[in-house]
Structure formats: C-alpha cells, structure tokens
Design an enzyme around this catalytic site. Structure first.
Site, PDB file in Angstrom:
ATOM      1  N   CYS A   1     139.578  45.690 -29.095  1.00 34.85           N
ATOM      2  CA  CYS A   1     139.492  46.128 -30.485  1.00 34.85           C
ATOM      3  C   CYS A   1     140.577  47.164 -30.794  1.00 34.85           C
ATOM      4  CB  CYS A   1     138.082  46.645 -30.786  1.00 34.85           C
ATOM      5  SG  CYS A   1     137.709  46.717 -32.562  1.00 34.85           S
TER       6      CYS A   1
ATOM      7  N   HIS B   1     134.018  42.745 -28.546  1.00 28.50           N
ATOM      8  CA  HIS B   1     133.233  43.707 -27.784  1.00 28.50           C
ATOM      9  C   HIS B   1     132.237  42.936 -26.920  1.00 28.50           C
ATOM     10  CE1 HIS B   1     134.729  47.282 -29.762  1.00 28.50           C
ATOM     11  NE2 HIS B   1     134.548  46.712 -30.949  1.00 28.50           N
TER      12      HIS B   1
END
Length: 500
Positions: free
Chosen positions: A331, A436
């Site tokens: 991310c 994630h």
C-alpha cells in the site's frame, strides 16, 4: 433485545480489547449468540468488511473470537489520525471528513444517532453484546460529549466492569481514582473490577484487593496473569515493536511515522522459524541484516516518504537492495518505492508531487476518494526466483492513490475483477502491492520463507504453517486464561438472565 456488558479501563493499554475478545469467545463457547461493539475507535490499523466498509481491527479480532463475520456496526465510528491534532473521521465504514480534535469533540453529539442505531442493529438478533470502552471514563474534560465510555453506557444501559493494569504499577490508585472521579450515578454502573497483567503470587495481592474493595464498595472479579498472546492488538499501544524473539529467518519492517496496518506482518510474527524486527531510524537500518525488508502501509505516504528520504533511511534501503535483500512494499510502502507520488488535490500535503525511492517503475497519484474493497486474484511473474504464476491470493485494499506502471512493468497480480494490482521489478528483487493481508495467504508466505531458507543454505522447514489454525489456538488460549481467572458466575450475574 440482547443483554450487554461493558469493559472500561483505568487508561489505555490496560487490556480492554483482549479481555473483550476473550469474553466473546467464552460466551460463544457457552452457546450464546454474541457480538462485540465499540462505538468509537481511534486506530490506524483497520480492516475491510465483505461489503467494502472500513472498521477497526480490534473489533475484527473480537468478531473472530465470537466466530462471526466482522461488520461495520461493531465499530460505527473510526478515527484515523493523520496529524498530531487531526484525524480522518470514518462513519459506518466510509470516510466522511477530516477534523481537528476540538471540532470533532464539538461534533460528537451529532453522532449519537449513528452510534445507537448501530448498536441496536447488532442487539436485535444476539443474546449478548460485549462492549469495549476507550481510554478511561475518568477523562473529566471530555465527559460532556462522551459517546464511548459512560455516555455510551447510559445510552445502551450497560453494566460496567473496570480493568486496571498492575504491570505498570499503581493499579490500586488507578482503580480508586477512576471510580472516585465519576459521578454517583456513573459509579453505580460499575459492578466489579479486574486486575490485569499480574506477575507473581496472587496471595500477596489479596490484602490490597480487600482494602480497595472496601474503599470503592466494588468487588474484584478476578486477577488475570500476565501472558503474551500472538493476537492483533491496537497499533497505538502494541508491545510487538520491541519484541526480541528468535528465528532462523529475519523479516525487517521499516517503522514509518504514520505506520498503518502493521498486522500485515502478523503471520510472519506467528511463524515459529521467523523473527520480525522493526527499524525506526537510519542507525537501526545500518545495523540491520534482514533476509527480507517490508515497507508497510502509511496513513500519510507523502510525509512518510519525505521522512524516509530526509532521515537517510532511504539510503539504507537502497544499500540493502544493492546487497541483494529482497523488498516488499504494501500500500503506502508500495507507493513510496515508486518514482513519483503526485498529490494534485492536496489530500495529504501542500506539495504538488515528490520523488519516491525509485525502486519500482510506477507513478502514484493521490485521489480524493478512498478505495476500500476485499478482493482476490492470481499472482503473476517471478519474485526472489520463485515462480508465482497463477498462485491464488486474497486481501483487502484501503488507499487513496492510484499507481500507474511504466514501460510495461510486470504486474504482481491480476484480480478477479480484471484489474491489475501491484508491480514486480524486472529483476524480481522488489515487489509492490495494494493488498493488505498478503502474507496471510499460506501458499505465498511459505514459498517466500522457503526461498529465503534456500538463499541462506538452511535445511527445509517443517510442514507449512497454518496461519488461521494458529490464530484460533491463540484465541482459545486467551479465552481459557481469562475464564480460569475470573468469577464467571458473577460475570453472568452482571449480564443478567439471558433468553436464548
């Protein structure tokens, strides 16, 4: 309508989240339909539900302990700090606005309807709602607009159990002081207290327990021994960053100032052959010798990229890369590894754009809308010499930025909706992804660990580590420890008669 019980603390990091989680598992084990609830959570460690809503990770752990699917009603208000005085306010799973602390405190009365509606939706088909407070109910300067401690207890008519942490010292003073700072009608809600994180012979503690019981006219419901459980905890109070565990393989993690979703490395921390280290500055990176380096997520990638470069941590990351250490960016860490980050709408800063570390051939543009979605797909290409083509993975996305791969860079994965996620560098030494939970995928994680074993000339490891099974073992161990040291008859009396 469900019965309830609320766990408040004498302060932060006293064990509210884990004791709430334990109670969810205990009640579920006893055949009750149970759900966790925390009206307002402040954390950078969040999760995406199946319907694309964002919620605090602590309530996800509690839902897993209750053996139910996490849903945003369990945490209707999530605050994600993005500066020392301000935060992003997420209501019912959607980012609504940014506010400083003073403005948010004034705004809280407008959230009462949201908080109560979420609670009622959970309570209508459950036997018990286990509620977690936040910080301390004795923050008298915040009491007027409180929606998470005694203010919430009044709204949903909840009996309260107070938790004190004896490991820090001063547990009797903190219990006494907390109760004495409450109004008489609030004190009446406290039905008992728990002493948490105790080390030693409990017989030596009993005289003090008797004295404090007499002083506050509230019974002690149990003394919980100090134990380390490998369970996700709140990012602001986690002890994991100082963990000195041993392992044949070292996974290094760059500790960013706005670090978010550090639980992406939990599966490595749980692995019996892996040690996870966190590096806070240039000096720690200079001394580091990781087998794999992870750049984690960030709530403010612009600021964290500037910090990494200005503090010379970026130089050390380049050095490790030049020494052959493979790197994974997740991310914000993925964005940081690229060539450039653009912020045309000034979402994160007043800077129009900044340079990244340039280890991945991407350019990221920060957009005004956040992407929150659970997703799955198939990995492409080769990383660390591992052929990953068509390996199935799943995870969740929480990001404002869109990253564009340049010069036909190899994607990390093709997602089920046909979109592309991430990039693998041409030489296979650097990988970036928006997913994630990527290391929660047993197949991918074990392939990475095995490749690191081969690189270090280590013998083949044991059978593949089952991450989900290990989590369940830890949840059961937590519940067994808490139940064995609490007066459960008194707890059930506090909850009241449950109609099943």
């Amino acid at each position: 309508m469900a019965k309830n019980i609320m766990f408040m603390g004498t302060g932060s990091s006293v064990g509210k989240s884990l004791i709430t989680a334990a109670m969810c598992r205990i009640l579920d084990d006893h055949g009750y339909q149970v759900a966790p609830y925390k009206s307002q959570n402040m954390a950078l460690n969040s999760f995406i539900t199946k319907d694309g809503k964002e919620m605090g990770r602590a309530q996800v752990v509690q839902a897993e302990c209750a053996r139910i699917e996490p849903q945003v009603e369990m945490n209707p208000v999530l605050l994600k700090p993005n500066s020392d005085v301000g935060c992003q306010v997420i209501l019912m799973g959607k980012a609504e606005f940014n506010m400083d602390a003073m403005d948010y405190h004034a705004h809280k009365p407008k959230l009462v309807e949201i908080v109560v509606s979420a609670y009622d939706s959970l309570a209508k088909d459950k036997d018990v709602i286990v509620i977690e407070g936040a910080g301390s109910p004795a923050e008298i300067n915040l009491r007027d607009n409180d929606i998470v401690n005694m203010g919430l207890a009044e709204l949903v008519d909840a009996p309260v159990v107070l938790i004190g942490d004896i490991d820090k010292g001063g547990v009797f003073a903190s219990i006494y002081g907390t109760i004495m700072l409450l109004q008489p009608e609030e004190r009446a809600r406290i039905k008992g207290f728990i002493i948490n994180k105790f080390r030693g012979d409990v017989e030596l503690l009993k005289p003090g327990i008797k004295m404090i019981e007499d002083m506050v006219n509230v019974p002690c419901l149990g003394v919980i021994p100090y134990k380390r459980f490998v369970i996700d905890d709140e990012d602001s109070v986690s002890e994991r960053f100082d963990n000195q565990s041993e392992g044949l393989i070292t996974i290094g993690v760059v500790y960013l100032p706005h670090l978010s979703n550090f639980t992406d490395c939990t599966a490595f921390e749980m692995h019996p052959d892996v040690k996870v280290e966190y590096y806070r500055n240039q000096r720690e990176l200079q001394l580091a010798n990781p087998d794999l380096l992870v750049i984690p997520g960030s709530k403010n990638t612009i600021d964290d990229t500037c910090h990494v470069i200005n503090s010379k941590m970026g130089d050390e990351i380049h050095r490790l890369h030049d020494c052959g250490v493979p790197i994974v960016g997740i991310c914000g860490g993925y964005q940081l590894l690229g060539k450039e980050i653009r912020d045309p709408f000034q979402v994160e800063s007043t800077k129009g754009s900044i340079e990244g570390l340039g280890l991945l051939n991407i350019v990221t543009t920060i957009e005004a809308e956040k992407r929150t979605v659970r997703t799955a797909g198939k990995v492409q290409g080769n990383f660390m010499g591992i052929e990953l083509a068509d390996m199935e993975v799943e995870g969740y996305e929480i990001h404002m930025g869109i990253s564009e791969a340049l010069d036909h860079a190899k994607p990390f994965a093709i997602l089920d909706d046909g979109t592309i996620d991430g990039v693998i560098a041409e030489d296979g030494t650097v990988m970036g992804t928006y997913l994630h939970g990527i290391f929660d995928n047993d197949g991918l994680r074990e392939k990475i660990i095995e490749a690191l074993r081969i690189k270090k000339n280590l013998e083949a490891g044991p059978a593949a580590f089952d991450f989900k099974a290990f989590k369940e073992e830890q949840y059961d161990l937590l519940a067994q420890t808490v139940e064995a040291n609490l007066d459960m008859n008194k707890i059930m009396e506090i909850i009241g008669e449950i109609e099943k």
